[in-house]
Design a protein around this motif. Structure first.
Motif, PDB file in Angstrom:
ATOM      1  N   THR A   1      -0.530   9.569  -4.361  1.00  0.00           N
ATOM      2  CA  THR A   1      -1.603   9.934  -3.437  1.00  0.00           C
ATOM      3  C   THR A   1      -1.108   9.682  -2.013  1.00  0.00           C
ATOM      4  OG1 THR A   1      -2.544   7.711  -3.550  1.00  0.00           O
ATOM      5  CG2 THR A   1      -3.486   9.366  -5.020  1.00  0.00           C
TER       6      THR A   1
ATOM      7  N   CYS B   1      -3.371   4.558   0.120  1.00  0.00           N
ATOM      8  CA  CYS B   1      -3.851   3.476  -0.732  1.00  0.00           C
ATOM      9  C   CYS B   1      -4.432   2.413   0.189  1.00  0.00           C
ATOM     10  CB  CYS B   1      -2.689   2.894  -1.546  1.00  0.00           C
ATOM     11  SG  CYS B   1      -3.110   1.341  -2.363  1.00  0.00           S
TER      12      CYS B   1
ATOM     13  N   LEU C   1       2.500   1.549  -3.506  1.00  0.00           N
ATOM     14  CA  LEU C   1       1.518   1.945  -4.526  1.00  0.00           C
ATOM     15  C   LEU C   1       1.176   3.426  -4.413  1.00  0.00           C
ATOM     16  CD1 LEU C   1      -0.939  -1.120  -4.423  1.00  0.00           C
ATOM     17  CD2 LEU C   1       0.514  -0.474  -6.357  1.00  0.00           C
ATOM     18  N   SER C   2       0.966   3.891  -3.178  1.00  0.00           N
ATOM     19  CA  SER C   2       0.611   5.308  -3.037  1.00  0.00           C
ATOM     20  C   SER C   2       1.803   6.207  -3.379  1.00  0.00           C
ATOM     21  CB  SER C   2       0.042   5.623  -1.647  1.00  0.00           C
ATOM     22  OG  SER C   2       0.907   5.185  -0.644  1.00  0.00           O
TER      23      SER C   2
ATOM     24  N   GLU D   1       0.838  -1.206   0.000  1.00  0.00           N
ATOM     25  CA  GLU D   1       0.000   0.000   0.000  1.00  0.00           C
ATOM     26  C   GLU D   1       0.873   1.256   0.000  1.00  0.00           C
ATOM     27  OE1 GLU D   1      -2.627  -0.722   3.336  1.00  0.00           O
ATOM     28  OE2 GLU D   1      -4.127  -1.719   2.048  1.00  0.00           O
TER      29      GLU D   1
ATOM     30  N   CYS E   1      -4.787   6.960 -11.470  1.00  0.00           N
ATOM     31  CA  CYS E   1      -5.187   6.553 -10.111  1.00  0.00           C
ATOM     32  C   CYS E   1      -4.930   7.647  -9.078  1.00  0.00           C
ATOM     33  CB  CYS E   1      -4.561   5.232  -9.662  1.00  0.00           C
ATOM     34  SG  CYS E   1      -5.034   3.848 -10.710  1.00  0.00           S
ATOM     35  N   SER E   2      -4.601   8.857  -9.544  1.00  0.00           N
ATOM     36  CA  SER E   2      -4.454   9.972  -8.607  1.00  0.00           C
ATOM     37  C   SER E   2      -5.472  11.071  -8.915  1.00  0.00           C
ATOM     38  CB  SER E   2      -3.035  10.557  -8.686  1.00  0.00           C
ATOM     39  OG  SER E   2      -2.860  11.254  -9.905  1.00  0.00           O
TER      40      SER E   2
ATOM     41  N   PHE F   1      -7.377   4.650  -4.098  1.00  0.00           N
ATOM     42  CA  PHE F   1      -6.400   5.699  -3.820  1.00  0.00           C
ATOM     43  C   PHE F   1      -7.131   6.973  -3.406  1.00  0.00           C
ATOM     44  CE2 PHE F   1      -4.551   2.714  -6.753  1.00  0.00           C
ATOM     45  CZ  PHE F   1      -3.255   2.556  -6.283  1.00  0.00           C
TER      46      PHE F   1
ATOM     47  N   ALA G   1      -7.527  -1.983  -5.435  1.00  0.00           N
ATOM     48  CA  ALA G   1      -7.087  -0.934  -4.514  1.00  0.00           C
ATOM     49  C   ALA G   1      -7.850   0.351  -4.766  1.00  0.00           C
ATOM     50  CB  ALA G   1      -5.591  -0.688  -4.665  1.00  0.00           C
TER      51      ALA G   1
ATOM     52  N   THR H   1      -5.872  -1.392  -0.090  1.00  0.00           N
ATOM     53  CA  THR H   1      -6.064  -2.535  -0.989  1.00  0.00           C
ATOM     54  C   THR H   1      -7.345  -3.279  -0.606  1.00  0.00           C
ATOM     55  OG1 THR H   1      -4.619  -3.849   0.424  1.00  0.00           O
ATOM     56  CG2 THR H   1      -3.629  -2.867  -1.531  1.00  0.00           C
TER      57      THR H   1
ATOM     58  N   THR I   1      -9.845   4.071  -8.264  1.00  0.00           N
ATOM     59  CA  THR I   1      -9.774   2.642  -7.952  1.00  0.00           C
ATOM     60  C   THR I   1      -8.968   1.932  -9.035  1.00  0.00           C
ATOM     61  OG1 THR I   1     -11.770   2.147  -9.222  1.00  0.00           O
ATOM     62  CG2 THR I   1     -12.070   2.674  -6.893  1.00  0.00           C
TER      63      THR I   1
END
Ligand code: PLP
Length: 375
Positions: free
Chosen positions: A49, A52, A43-44, A40, A177-178, A203, A201, A54, A184
């Motif tokens: 962002t 995150c 990914l963020s 997480e 995704c931001s 965000f 996931a 999941t 999502t």
């Protein structure tokens, strides 16, 4: 030839992947193991962002945002007519009304003029309460969020990015995704970043929202699992999938995203003037979930698909049916016409596409298309 060669990817990552999977088995923390938090964070960081969260899959991710925003009966949620079923399914799942809007022929993504027409039509009718715009990053290519955000602001609507196919893409230096109020994604195996099963996931930059989402993903937990402060459900990314994704994310960042773009560039060079190839406007980067060409009509498309199949080349039709044509949405009112979507459903064809595709296979696909087209 494979449409998306996941075996080749595994062979490439085999040593590291086996090590990661063995680590989970030895630790035996199958649910909420340390790899989940680590993923997480990564990914963020990558997407840009603050948070995150999941979850079990991309559909749950969308549904959880509908829950978080309390989308309910009487609400209108605007959904592209040309997308995977889940983008609209989650709206009906909440007993709200999906209002389908058209897409652009060049990018396959949101047509903001059609969207605005749909919003105005709903407002003028005065029956539904407009709440959320869902935009989809179709085939790996981010929708135009600069334009979409303006529409969301103008009508005071929430904006949700369905980035299930968009992970890795960019608009003007910002990662997919931001965008919007939340985004999502899905880790279904064939998505740009896929795991070895189901995963998803969400965000967000909103701390309260991230906490809420983490809570509803685990039965509405409070300070601990057996303290239940709200009605939630069960939607978690398991530790094995998180460990697998940590290995895949590294490869994705290091070379897979670049490799996919090289494959797409090669396709476009070889198919220029032969068929209509995807167009990427300035300022955008696609993660190439699909490489989709357009044919003249459904007859030409099915003949080409058959010809390619006879020559050992797999292709797919994403998507053969507009959302407003789906049986499950029978009785859902159409507020705007969606002629582009209807046309695309008859003319699109997705070609084999993945970061491990070899030059000789790209050549073979294009040579066969050229032969079929008689050029
Ligand atoms: C795949 C996909 C989803 C759903 O993701 P799952 O992980 O399969 O539930 C949602 N929206 C779009 C656009 C998708 O392509």
């Amino acid at each position: 030839m494979q449409f998306r060669d996941l075996q080749k990817q595994y062979k490439e990552l085999e040593t590291e992947m086996n090590e990661a999977i063995r680590g989970v088995l030895e630790n035996s923390k199958y649910i909420s193991g340390p790899q989940v938090k680590e993923l997480e964070q990564e990914l963020s960081d990558y997407v840009g962002t603050k948070y995150c969260v999941t979850c079990g899959n991309g559909t749950d991710a969308l549904a959880m945002m509908m829950m978080a925003w309390n989308v309910k009966e009487g609400d209108a949620v605007f959904v592209p007519d040309f997308t995977f079923f889940a983008s609209g399914e989650v709206v009906s799942f909440r007993n709200a009304t999906p209002v389908f809007y058209d897409v652009r022929q060049d990018t396959f993504n949101a047509d903001v003029e059609s969207l605005e027409k749909a919003i105005i039509a709903v407002k003028n009718e005065g029956k539904l309460n407009p709440r959320v715009i869902i935009a989809v990053d179709l085939f790996g290519f981010p929708a135009d969020y600069e334009a979409l955000q303006k529409v969301a602001d103008k009508y005071d609507l929430l904006l949700l990015e369905d980035g299930a196919q968009g992970f890795g893409g960019m608009q003007n230096g910002k990662r997919a995704c931001s965008f919007g109020d939340a985004a999502t994604t899905s880790f279904f195996p064939a998505k740009p970043l896929g795991c070895y099963g189901d995963g998803g996931a969400i965000f967000t930059n909103d701390e309260g929202m991230a906490q809420y989402l983490s809570s509803i993903a685990v039965h509405g937990k409070g300070t601990y699992k057996y303290d239940n402060i709200r009605i939630g459900w069960n939607s978690r990314l398991d530790t094995l999938q998180a460990a697998i994704l940590l290995v895949k994310l590294k490869a994705f960042k290091k070379y897979e995203l670049d490799s996919s773009n090289i494959v797409a560039k090669k396709y476009s060079e070889l198919l220029e003037g032969v068929v209509q190839t995807p167009r990427i406007p300035a300022g955008f980067l696609s993660s190439w979930a699909q490489y989709t060409i357009q044919l003249e009509d459904s007859k030409q498309r099915s003949e080409l698909q058959k010809y390619l199949k006879e020559n050992g080349i797999p292709t797919m039709i994403y998507y053969p049916k507009a959302m407003h044509w789906q049986t499950a949405f029978e009785g859902v009112k159409n507020y705007v016409e969606c002629p582009i979507t209807e046309k695309l459903c008859d003319t699109v064809l997705s070609l084999p596409m993945h970061p491990y595709m070899e030059e000789k296979d790209i050549q073979k696909v294009c040579m066969n298309i050229k032969k079929f087209m008689g050029v």
